[in-house]
Scaffold this active site. Structure first.
Site, short mmCIF file in Angstrom:
data_model
loop_
_atom_site.label_atom_id
_atom_site.label_comp_id
_atom_site.label_asym_id
_atom_site.label_seq_id
_atom_site.Cartn_x
_atom_site.Cartn_y
_atom_site.Cartn_z
N LYS A 132 0.83 -1.20 0.00
CA LYS A 132 0.00 0.00 0.00
C LYS A 132 0.87 1.26 0.00
O LYS A 132 2.09 1.18 0.00
CB LYS A 132 -0.97 -0.03 1.19
CG LYS A 132 -1.76 -1.34 1.29
CD LYS A 132 -2.64 -1.60 0.08
CE LYS A 132 -3.03 -3.00 -0.15
NZ LYS A 132 -3.95 -3.77 0.45
C1 LIG Z 1 -4.81 -4.92 0.82
C2 LIG Z 1 -6.27 -4.95 0.73
C3 LIG Z 1 -7.05 -5.44 1.79
C4 LIG Z 1 -6.47 -6.15 2.98
O1 LIG Z 1 -5.55 -5.40 3.71
P1 LIG Z 1 -4.49 -6.18 4.64
O2 LIG Z 1 -3.83 -5.08 5.41
O3 LIG Z 1 -3.55 -6.89 3.72
O4 LIG Z 1 -5.25 -7.10 5.51
C5 LIG Z 1 -8.43 -5.36 1.67
N1 LIG Z 1 -9.01 -4.83 0.60
C6 LIG Z 1 -8.30 -4.35 -0.44
C7 LIG Z 1 -9.00 -3.75 -1.60
C8 LIG Z 1 -6.91 -4.41 -0.41
O5 LIG Z 1 -6.21 -3.97 -1.47
#
Ligand SMILES: *Cc1c(COP(=O)(O)O)cnc(C)c1O
Length: 376
Positions: A181
Site C-alpha cells: 500500500k
Molecule cells: C490490501 C487490501 C485489503 C487487505 O488489507 P491487509 O492489510 O492486507 O489485511 C483489503 N481490501 C483491499 C482492496 C486491499 O487492497
C-alpha cells in the site's frame, strides 16, 4: 535490467523511530498508536481513527461494530482482493457481488441498486487500486435503504472525491498499511469515522472486547470488564512509530506515484491494444497500483504479455481477481454473472510502479510494453 513490481523503502527516520520504541521498552499498543491515529484522522479530516493489525481486521471489526451478522447481506464488488468478501463471511453474513465499470474498475451504483434486498445490511465499495469509488450515488442509495457505506479504502489513503479526502466521506472507511500500500507499518490497518460511539466499539473489539485499552490497563489498577466477544487485532507501538514517520512523507509519495503514472499514460496513449486507467474529473487517483487492460485488439493475450514482460526482467503480473470465480466462492456464487468484472479480471495487467522508480527503470518497462504490444 530487473524492475520489481514494487519496492518498499524505509529511511533513517523510520528506522530511528522504531529503534526509539525498542529502547523505551514499551513495544505494545500505547502512545505511538494514539499518535498515529491522530495523524491519520487529522490528515483525512475525520473525527476519530482506530488503528488495528491489518486492513482485513479493520473491515471485519467495522462490520461487526455495525451489527452485521447471520442472515444479513453485504454488497461488495467481486473485483477485489479476496479479503473484501472474506470479512463478510467472518461475520456470518453473505457477500452479494455487484459488477464494476470496466473503465474505472469501480463498483457500479446502478448494479448496487439492483442488488439491494430487505436483508442488505451494508454497502462496501472498494476504492480500486487507488481511485475512489463513486461514493456520492452509493451513499444516496445506502441512505434510502437506511444502511451504512463501509468503504474499503485499503488502497486509497490520500485520494480525493469531490474535493474531500477519502476517510472523511463515508460513515466508515478502512485502510491498510500492508507493504503493497501507499504507506506501510509492516502489517497494519485503520478505520476512520465521525461516529465516536462506533470508534469506541471498534477499540473494544480490537482488544478482546475489553472495557479499556491495554495502555490504561498497564498504567493503573482496577479490573477489566468483557461484555462482547472481541479479538486481538491490536497494532503495536513499534509499527505505529513507523507509521507516524510514513505519514509525514505521504503527500510526496503520492506526488511521485502520480507523476510516474502520468508518464506511463503519455507513453501508452497511442497504443490501441491498451485501455489505460481513467480518473473521472471529480476524483483523484493515487495509483497504489498501475493497472491497464490488454484489450482483445492486442497481438498478445494478457497472460502472454505477462510472460513476455517477465522474460525481460519486468515484474508485471495479472491484475485484480474476480472473487466469485475463486474456488472458495464458486459454489456460494453459483449462477452469478458479472460481465464487467470478468472482463477486467481477464484483461487486467499490473505494471511496476513505486516511488523510488528511476527514469531508466520506467523506460525499460515502457520499451518492453511497446515491443510486446506496440503497433497494430
Ligand atoms: C490490501 C487490501 C485489503 C487487505 O488489507 P491487509 O492489510 O492486507 O489485511 C483489503 N481490501 C483491499 C482492496 C486491499 O487492497
Amino acid at each position: 535490467m530487473k524492475v520489481p513490481i514494487t519496492k518498499v523503502e524505509l529511511d533513517e527516520r523510520e528506522v530511528e523511530a522504531a529503534a526509539a520504541v525498542l529502547r523505551s521498552g514499551w513495544v505494545m499498543q500505547g502512545p505511538q498508536v494514539e499518535a498515529f491515529e491522530r495523524a491519520v484522522a487529522a490528515y483525512v479530516g475525520s473525527r476519530d481513527a482506530v488503528a488495528v493489525s491489518s486492513g482485513t481486521a479493520a473491515l471485519h471489526l467495522a462490520l461487526l461494530a455495525l451489527g452485521v451478522g447471520a442472515g444479513d447481506e453485504v454488497i461488495v464488488p467481486s473485483l477485489s482482493f479476496i479479503a473484501s468478501a472474506n470479512v463478510v463471511l467472518y461475520c456470518g453474513a453473505t457477500p452479494v457481488f455487484a459488477d464494476v465499470d470496466p473503465d474505472t474498475y469501480n463498483i457500479d451504483p446502478a448494479h448496487v441498486k439492483r442488488a439491494m434486498t430487505s436483508r442488505t445490511k451494508a454497502v462496501m465499495p472498494v476504492d480500486q487500486v487507488g481511485l475512489p469509488a463513486d461514493l456520492g450515488p452509493l451513499m444516496d442509495l445506502a441512505r434510502e435503504q437506511g444502511v451504512p457505506v463501509v468503504e474499503d479504502a485499503a488502497c486509497a489513503l490520500g485520494a480525493t472525491y469531490r474535493g474531500a479526502r477519502v476517510g472523511s466521506i463515508a460513515p466508515v472507511s478502512c485502510f491498510s498499511f500492508h507493504p503493497r500500500k501507499v504507506i506501510t507499518t509492516g502489517e497494519g490497518g485503520l478505520i476512520t469515522t465521525d461516529d465516536v460511539a462506533l470508534a469506541a466499539r471498534v477499540r473494544s473489539l480490537r482488544s478482546h472486547g475489553a472495557s479499556r485499552s491495554t495502555f490504561e490497563r498497564e498504567k493503573g489498577g482496577g479490573a477489566d470488564v468483557f461484555a462482547d466477544l472481541g479479538y486481538n487485532f491490536r497494532m503495536t507501538d513499534l509499527q505505529a512509530a513507523i507509521g507516524v514517520e510514513q505519514m509525514k512523507k505521504l503527500d510526496g509519495l503520492i506526488a511521485r506515484r502520480r507523476a510516474l503514472a502520468e508518464r506511463y499514460n503519455a507513453a501508452f496513449a497511442a497504443v490501441p491494444a491498451l485501455h489505460l486507467p481513467t480518473a473521472p474529473p471529480d476524483r483523484t487517483h493515487i495509483y497504489q497500483t498501475y493497472m491497464v487492460r490488454v484489450t482483445p485488439r492486442a497481438r498478445h493475450s494478457r497472460d502472454e504479455t505477462v510472460a513476455a514482460l517477465q522474460a525481460l526482467g519486468i515484474g508485471a503480473k495479472a491484475g485484480v481477481q474476480a472473487i466469485h470465480t475463486e474456488p472458495l466462492y464458486r459454489e456460494r456464487a453459483a449462477g452469478v454473472s458479472l460481465p464487467g468484472t470478468e472482463q477486467v479480471a481477464r484483461e487486467g495487467l499490473i505494471l511496476p510502479l513505486f516511488p523510488s522508480m528511476t527514469e531508466a527503470e520506467q523506460a525499460h518497462v515502457i520499451d518492453g510494453v511497446m515491443a510486446t504490444l506496440g503497433g497494430r
